[in-house]
Design a protein around this motif. Structure first.
Motif, PDB file in Angstrom:
ATOM      1  N   VAL A 132      33.006  40.073  43.419  1.00 51.48           N
ATOM      2  CA  VAL A 132      33.503  40.258  41.965  1.00 51.48           C
ATOM      3  C   VAL A 132      33.493  41.038  41.337  1.00 51.48           C
ATOM      4  CG1 VAL A 132      32.624  38.054  40.516  1.00 51.48           C
ATOM      5  CG2 VAL A 132      32.782  37.799  42.585  1.00 51.48           C
TER       6      VAL A 132
ATOM      7  N   VAL B 270      29.551  39.040  35.981  1.00 51.29           N
ATOM      8  CA  VAL B 270      29.093  37.687  35.765  1.00 51.29           C
ATOM      9  C   VAL B 270      28.601  37.642  34.642  1.00 51.29           C
ATOM     10  CG1 VAL B 270      29.067  37.094  38.102  1.00 51.29           C
ATOM     11  CG2 VAL B 270      27.292  38.142  37.027  1.00 51.29           C
TER      12      VAL B 270
ATOM     13  N   THR C 205      30.053  33.367  37.467  1.00 56.63           N
ATOM     14  CA  THR C 205      31.759  34.356  37.904  1.00 56.63           C
ATOM     15  C   THR C 205      33.232  33.574  37.093  1.00 56.63           C
ATOM     16  OG1 THR C 205      31.260  34.274  40.558  1.00 56.63           O
ATOM     17  CG2 THR C 205      33.418  34.820  40.159  1.00 56.63           C
TER      18      THR C 205
END
Length: 416
Positions: A29, A32, A286
Motif C-alpha cells: 500500500v 494511508v 487505505t
C-alpha cells in the motif's frame, strides 16, 4: 428481488464468491490517511513532518485523557495533512502517511488473560485503540458505558444480514476461537452473565464446523433470516442485550494476549464492477483504489459504496480511505436508480418496518409542510435500516428523509 413479509424483508444473497474465501492480507500500500477527528475527539499531531514511525506507534493524541491515541496503521513517513469529505464520517482532517511497510509487528509472547480485571480489560482496549466495526465507536467507551448502564447478554455479532458483506464470516472462519476469547474478556468487563456469537443461518456443514471448534452448541445462536435482524438472542425479554462486532472482539483478544494494536480491518470488496470479490485485511486509512486494484475491475464503476447496499454511503471518489467501521466496499457499474414517483399508498413500507414507524405518513406530512404533525409520528424510532426504501415501488428514498427529520428533532431544531 426482495420480498416483504411483515416486519422485515428477505434480501437476495449476493455474497458469493467472497463469502467462500478466507481472509487475504493486503500487499503493498503506497499511502494511508489517518483521521485526526474520530470517535468524537479532536487530536493533535505529536510528531514532526517527515518523521518516520512504526506500525502501532501513536501519532496523535487528545486533551481528553480517556481518549484512545491515534495509532499509525503502517510503518512509514508522516508527510502532510489533508481534509477529506468521507461518505461515512463527513469532512475530517487526515494525517497522510507514505508507507514503507504494511506488515504488522510480530506478536509478543502470549500472556495469561484469565486474571485480568474488568478495569484492566477496558484500559487495554483504550491503549490499543480497539474500534467496534458495528458503529465505529471505540470499544473502551462502549464497555465503560455498559458497566454503568448494565448488560445481561453480550453478543458477538457476525450476522452479516445485508446482501454482499461477508467479512465477519471470514473472520469467524479464520479465528473463531480467538473471537470467543475476546467475547469472554468483554463479558467480564461489563459483568454480562450470558454471552454467545450470533450468525445468520449457515449451511449445515459450516454450522457444525463452528460448533465443533467452539466446543459448545450454546456458544452459537442462529438468527432468523429476515433483514434487519433484531433478535440476537433466544431469550431477549426483560434482558439488556448489547452487541460487539467480531473484528473488535478479535482485536480485544489480540490486544490483551499479545499487546497487539488495532490497526487493520477486514473488508469485503464486491459489486458488479469487481472482477474477483475478496475479503481483504487492510491497514486503516487505505484508499479504496488500492482494494479495487488488488481485486481487479470487470467494468468501470459509476459509484462506490462504503458499506453494503442497504445502509452504505455512496461516493465517486476512489481515494476515500477505509476507516474504522467500514467492512464492505462495493464497486457498482450499474446501480439501481429508480425514478422517484408519488406515493401509491400501497402500505409496503409499513409492513416491513420493524420499528413500527409509518414511513409514508411521515414523508407525506413533510411534503405537505404539516411539520406540527411529524413529531407525533415518532420518526426518531427509525434506525435507518433502509427496508422501507428497498420495497417502495415508487423508488422513494424514505429512509434518508426520515433520518434527516429524526436528526433535526433530536437536536431540538423545532422546525423540520
Amino acid at each position: 428481488m426482495a420480498t416483504f413479509p411483515l416486519r422485515g424483508i428477505r434480501l437476495p444473497s449476493l455474497k458469493a464468491p467472497a463469502a467462500g474465501r478466507a481472509v487475504e492480507e493486503a500487499d503493498a500500500v503506497s499511502r494511508v490517511y489517518l483521521p485526526l477527528s474520530f470517535g468524537g475527539r479532536e487530536r493533535r499531531v505529536t510528531l514532526h513532518q517527515y518523521s518516520s514511525v512504526l506500525c502501532g506507534q501513536a501519532v496523535a493524541s487528545s486533551k481528553d485523557k480517556k481518549a484512545p491515541p491515534l495509532l499509525s496503521s503502517v510503518s512509514g513517513v508522516y508527510t502532510a495533512q489533508k481534509v477529506v469529505s468521507h461518505p461515512v464520517y463527513g469532512e475530517t482532517t487526515c494525517l497522510v502517511m507514505d508507507c514503507m511497510d504494511v506488515r504488522r509487528p510480530a506478536p509478543a509472547e502470549r500472556v495469561d488473560v484469565s486474571t485480568l480485571s474488568a478495569e484492566r480489560i477496558i484500559e487495554i482496549a483504550r491503549e490499543r485503540a480497539v474500534v467496534d466495526e458495528l458503529d465505529g465507536r471505540y470499544l473502551a467507551d462502549k464497555l465503560s458505558e455498559w458497566q454503568q448502564t448494565g448488560c445481561d447478554v453480550l453478543v458477538g455479532d457476525a450476522v452479516e444480514d445485508q446482501p454482499y458483506a461477508s467479512a465477519a464470516w471470514a473472520v469467524l472462519g479464520e479465528s473463531v476461537e480467538a473471537v470467543y476469547e475476546g467475547l469472554e474478556l468483554a463479558a467480564r468487563a461489563v459483568d454480562a452473565q450470558d454471552r454467545h456469537l450470533a450468525v445468520q443461518p449457515l449451511p449445515a456443514d459450516h454450522r457444525r464446523a463452528l460448533r465443533q471448534r467452539l466446543g459448545d452448541d450454546e456458544k452459537l445462536f442462529i438468527t432468523r433470516g429476515k433483514y434487519p435482524v433484531v433478535q440476537y438472542t433466544a431469550k431477549p425479554k426483560g434482558k439488556t442485550v448489547r452487541r460487539i462486532g467480531v473484528q473488535a472482539l478479535l482485536a480485544l483478544y489480540r490486544a490483551a494476549a499479545f499487546s497487539e494494536p488495532h490497526t487493520a480491518a477486514v473488508v469485503t470488496v464486491a459489486g458488479d464492477a469487481v472482477a474477483a470479490p475478496r475479503n481483504l485485511r487492510v491497514p486503516f486509512g487505505t484508499p479504496a483504489a488500492e482494494l479495487l486494484r488488488r481485486c481487479g475491475l470487470a467494468a468501470d464503476p459509476t459509484v462506490l459504496v462504503f458499506g453494503d447496499l442497504m445502509t452504505g454511503k455512496a461516493t465517486e471518489e476512489d481515494e476515500m480511505p477505509i476507516l474504522p467501521g467500514v467492512t464492505c466496499l462495493l464497486a457498482l457499474a450499474d446501480p439501481p436508480r429508480p425514478a422517484p414517483d408519488v406515493c401509491a399508498g400501497c402500505g409496503r413500507c409499513v409492513q416491513v418496518c420493524h420499528a413500527g414507524v409509518l414511513p409514508a405518513a411521515i414523508v407525506q406530512r413533510l411534503e405537505k409542510a404539516q411539520n406540527d404533525y411529524v413529531a407525533a409520528l415518532h420518526p426518531e424510532a427509525c434506525d435507518n435500516c433502509g427496508a422501507c426504501s428497498a420495497v417502495c415501488p415508487a423508488g422513494r428514498d424514505l429512509a434518508v428523509q426520515i433520518a434527516t427529520v429524526a436528526k433535526v428533532i433530536a437536536e431540538g431544531g423545532g422546525e423540520v
